[in-house]
Design an enzyme around this catalytic site. Structure first.
Site, mmCIF file in Angstrom:
data_model
loop_
_atom_site.group_PDB
_atom_site.id
_atom_site.type_symbol
_atom_site.label_atom_id
_atom_site.label_comp_id
_atom_site.label_asym_id
_atom_site.label_seq_id
_atom_site.Cartn_x
_atom_site.Cartn_y
_atom_site.Cartn_z
ATOM 1 C CB CYS A 2 -6.313 -1.454 -10.840
ATOM 2 S SG CYS A 2 -5.961 0.165 -11.497
ATOM 3 N NE ARG A 27 -5.791 -4.978 -6.215
ATOM 4 C CZ ARG A 27 -4.826 -5.855 -6.473
ATOM 5 N NH1 ARG A 27 -4.751 -6.954 -5.756
ATOM 6 N NH2 ARG A 27 -3.962 -5.656 -7.423
ATOM 7 C CD1 TRP A 75 -5.699 4.459 -6.545
ATOM 8 C CD2 TRP A 75 -3.939 4.619 -7.914
ATOM 9 N NE1 TRP A 75 -4.757 5.264 -5.938
ATOM 10 C CE2 TRP A 75 -3.674 5.373 -6.758
ATOM 11 C CE3 TRP A 75 -2.974 4.571 -8.913
ATOM 12 C CZ2 TRP A 75 -2.491 6.073 -6.567
ATOM 13 C CZ3 TRP A 75 -1.795 5.267 -8.732
ATOM 14 C CH2 TRP A 75 -1.556 6.011 -7.567
ATOM 15 C CG ASN A 101 -5.857 -4.546 -12.410
ATOM 16 O OD1 ASN A 101 -6.757 -3.754 -12.629
ATOM 17 N ND2 ASN A 101 -5.897 -5.441 -11.432
ATOM 18 N N GLY A 102 -2.596 -2.421 -14.606
ATOM 19 C CA GLY A 102 -1.214 -2.265 -15.070
ATOM 20 C C GLY A 102 -1.058 -0.998 -15.888
ATOM 21 C CD GLU A 494 5.520 0.444 10.064
ATOM 22 O OE1 GLU A 494 6.150 0.948 9.135
ATOM 23 O OE2 GLU A 494 4.390 -0.061 9.919
ATOM 24 C CE LYS A 498 1.376 1.676 9.234
ATOM 25 N NZ LYS A 498 2.298 0.776 8.643
ATOM 26 C CD GLU A 501 0.404 3.925 5.949
ATOM 27 O OE1 GLU A 501 0.378 3.791 4.716
ATOM 28 O OE2 GLU A 501 0.846 3.050 6.707
ATOM 29 C CG HIS A 517 23.521 15.386 15.246
ATOM 30 N ND1 HIS A 517 24.755 15.915 15.539
ATOM 31 C CD2 HIS A 517 23.436 14.214 15.913
ATOM 32 C CE1 HIS A 517 25.404 15.087 16.342
ATOM 33 N NE2 HIS A 517 24.620 14.047 16.595
ATOM 34 C CE LYS A 616 -2.397 -4.107 2.470
ATOM 35 N NZ LYS A 616 -1.737 -3.596 3.686
HETATM 36 C C1 AGP Z 1 2.333 0.525 4.729
HETATM 37 O O1 AGP Z 1 1.478 0.922 5.735
HETATM 38 C C2 AGP Z 1 2.163 1.168 3.451
HETATM 39 N N1 AGP Z 1 0.825 1.211 3.043
HETATM 40 C C3 AGP Z 1 3.221 0.920 2.389
HETATM 41 O O2 AGP Z 1 4.340 1.602 2.837
HETATM 42 C C4 AGP Z 1 3.637 -0.530 2.037
HETATM 43 O O3 AGP Z 1 4.287 -1.121 3.118
HETATM 44 C C5 AGP Z 1 4.543 -0.502 0.804
HETATM 45 O O4 AGP Z 1 3.832 0.013 -0.286
HETATM 46 C C6 AGP Z 1 5.120 -1.849 0.448
HETATM 47 O O5 AGP Z 1 4.134 -2.782 0.193
HETATM 48 P P1 AGP Z 1 4.434 -4.335 0.121
HETATM 49 O O6 AGP Z 1 4.887 -4.760 1.473
HETATM 50 O O7 AGP Z 1 3.134 -4.959 -0.271
HETATM 51 O O8 AGP Z 1 5.518 -4.532 -0.897
#
Ligand code: AGP
Length: 621
Positions: A2, A27, A75, A101-102, A494, A498, A501, A517, A616
């Site tokens: 949002c 976002r 959203w 928003n919220g 990580e 990447k 997602e 394991h 985001k």
């Molecule tokens: C990262 O690529 C993601 N989109 C997601 O995991 C993100 O890192 C997570 O939502 C935490 O966000 P922040 O760092 O803004 O708190």
């Protein structure tokens, strides 16, 4: 998740609103809308499902010269992404219109009350409940003070209404009766006001303001603002007027534009050398052989008394926290726990005295991280933040911390914030180490190693063509394994995040030795294993793990140190990266993995900047 924009002044409001909403697209959203106040004080409202482009088309068919308006990207939480549920929402009798928003947790209870009073609802949203509640509060105020037509009545009605809400809100409201004012209120959902010459801008983050004004006011929780073209009054929901500081907004157009790149993610990957330089700027002190972290707001003796650190975060920031755990424990010899914020907030784990809690977050708005920080603060622990977005909720609520200064990160997949977080954590480890056992000479050596990181990242970026070739070779695989050990175990996690997602390919990260394991059962000709294995004390062990995969016919992609001849004999798909000290390797070894995910996603036709189902900043629980 949002986005909100608002404008009041001499410009055509619709133009700013549409541009502002495009800047907030990153976002994540599924519908959008704008409302202005037209001639005769009628609201002109346009809402569309899907992309801003569709909304813009609709608006251009009905242009308005109005100089006051609000806009929103939604959203979906309560109710499907439909035009009826899109914001802004009008109150039942058309007295006001608002965007929100919220999430309002007690919306059902309020809605039932309003239904009994005869209010009709046109949507399934919790937001429409706020609109009708404000209208009802306005009605009651007017009943008590029938001759009061000042817009302060509107302000008080908003305060009456938000006092009854449970949950979070960033709100912008316009009343039919006061067409020369926008009202804004926040609790747990960010709002900023841009101050111009004879005009004001409102937004849920600073990016829509860039190029319009560099003067910005960050509203705090429980604050309500009454905004006209040439005045801004901020008051506390339960008290009177409060002072508001005007800050300088340090963003330029390049930081929010694509700048010739095809996607924000690629731009942000390539921005990492400069983002890292900004994270370091002014923070390395050769004379004292330490890092200067004044924002921690703690004296050396307070820091020395810390016996344990807890990092709490989500997603990618949780991965950088793991890197921080390895760094702090090895370099500063402080016990560290890394906790998912969503777990820590409810887990009620025993916490020792002298525990320092860090919330690590790019956006500073992640609901779970904010809640975990609040819970730790409530328990009496000192809470700090490592955060990118200046003035964000977590930055405001923490008692100090480290700003990353990585610049706006717009791509949903976090890249430059991750490497900047790791670098900030390296400086934190140096700082704590030097307060304890780390010698002057060791501190100086660490400073030199840290200084070399931005150039090493620059060099790692030159692997782009090789990565692209490898991406083309493996883009159709349905499963990937990512393996690394010690400092590069978080890199494996990580790298896998990447890929999944943005390309929607199933990927798992593991400590390489854990394969035997269980997960090794997954290995076959079609499941590549990405080994993160730069030179270091654990290299031979990782090589043995790699042989185990090869022996079972699994293809291997290796991220290895330049000059590593042994790895070339094991696989033709090697991506070389420059050598840096082991504690800094995660910052360099993640670069090819970011690029690999990016190229595979593009080759599969995915929308890398707006991956499906993701937002985001995740501002709901
Ligand atoms: C990262 O690529 C993601 N989109 C997601 O995991 C993100 O890192 C997570 O939502 C935490 O966000 P922040 O760092 O803004 O708190």
């Amino acid at each position: 998740m949002c986005g909100i924009v608002g404008y009041i002044g001499p410009r055509v409001a619709q133009e700013f609103l549409l541009e502002g909403l495009s800047r907030l697209e990153y976002r994540g959203y599924d519908s959008a809308g704008v409302a202005t106040i037209g001639p005769g004080c009628d609201f002109e409202v346009f809402r569309e499902v899907g992309r801003i482009k569709r909304l813009a088309q609709l608006v251009h068919e009905h242009p308005s010269r109005s100089g006051i308006g609000i806009g929103h990207t939604r959203w979906a939480t309560h109710g499907a992404p439909t035009v009826q549920n899109a914001h802004p929402h009008r109150s039942a009798n058309g007295e006001l219109i608002l965007a929100h928003n919220g999430v309002i947790e007690n919306y059902d209870e309020i809605k039932n009350r309003l239904l009994k009073l005869g209010y009709q609802f046109a949507s399934e949203t919790d937001t429409e409940v706020i609109a009708n509640l404000i209208e009802e509060c306005l009605k009651q105020r007017k009943r008590c003070f029938p001759h009061d037509s000042e817009r302060a009545v509107g302000l008080e009605a908003i305060k009456d209404a938000i006092g009854q809400l449970r949950g979070t809100y960033g709100l912008v409201v316009m009343f039919r009766e006061w067409p020369d004012a926008i009202f804004a209120a926040r609790l747990g959902s960010p709002l900023v006001v841009g101050v111009g010459e004879g005009e004001h801008f409102v937004a849920s983050d600073a990016s829509p303001l860039v190029g319009y004004t560099d003067r910005i006011v960050y509203l705090a929780d429980h604050q309500v603002a009454m905004i006209t073209a040439d005045s801004l009054e901020v008051s506390h929901r339960d008290h009177g007027l409060v002072d508001h500081d005007i800050h300088e907004l340090q963003l330029d157009a390049n930081s929010v534009d694509l700048n010739g790149f095809e996607h924000y993610m690629l731009k942000e990957i390539f921005e990492q050398p400069s983002a890292l330089r900004n994270t370091l700027r002014g923070r390395l002190n050769d004379d004292d052989a330490t890092a200067v972290l004044g924002g921690l707001n703690m004296t050396p003796s307070q820091l020395r008394s810390i016996k344990r650190i807890v990092f709490t975060a989500c997603g990618t920031s949780w991965h950088s926290s793991l890197v921080g755990e390895y760094m702090l424990e090895e370099i500063a010899q402080i016990p560290v726990e890394v906790e998912y914020a969503s777990e820590l907030r409810y887990r009620n784990s025993p916490m020792w005295d002298n525990t320092l809690v860090f919330a690590i977050t790019q956006s500073g708005e992640t609901a779970d991280t904010l809640a975990a920080l609040r819970e730790m603060k409530r328990k009496g622990h000192r809470t700090l933040a490592i955060c990118n977005v200046i003035g964000s909720s977590i930055a405001q609520e923490a008692e100090g911390g480290i700003y990353l200064h990585a610049g706006p990160e717009i791509g949903v997949a976090s890249t430059k914030a991750y490497t900047s977080q790791c670098l900030a954590l390296a400086m934190l480890a140096l700082h704590f180490g030097r307060l304890r056992h780390l010698s002057y000479a060791d501190g100086r050596a660490m400073i030199e190693q840290i200084r070399a990181v931005p150039d090493a990242v620059q060099q790692a970026l030159s692997s782009n063509d090789t990565v692209k070739r490898i991406a083309a070779k493996f883009k159709d695989c349905q499963n990937f394994l990512y393996l690394g050990r010690h400092y590069n175990f978080p890199t494996a996690l990580e790298g896998a995040l990447k890929l999944k997602e943005i390309s929607y390919i199933h990927a798992e990260g593991y400590p390489a030795a854990e394969m035997k394991h269980g997960p090794i059962a997954l290995v076959d000709r079609n499941t590549p294993s990405v080994f993160v294995m730069p030179k270091g004390f654990i290299y031979d062990k990782v090589m043995s793990n790699l042989e185990e995969i090869k022996a079972r016919g699994g293809p291997v992609i290796a991220i290895a140190a330049e000059g590593d001849r042994r790895i070339e004999k094991m696989t033709e798909d090697v991506i070389f990266i420059p050598h840096v000290s082991e504690f800094l390797q995660p910052i360099v070894s993640i670069i090819p993995l970011q690029l690999l995910a990016y190229h595979i996603a593009v080759m599969r036709g995915c929308d890398v900047d707006k991956p499906r189902n993701l937002a985001k900043s995740v501002t709901v629980e």
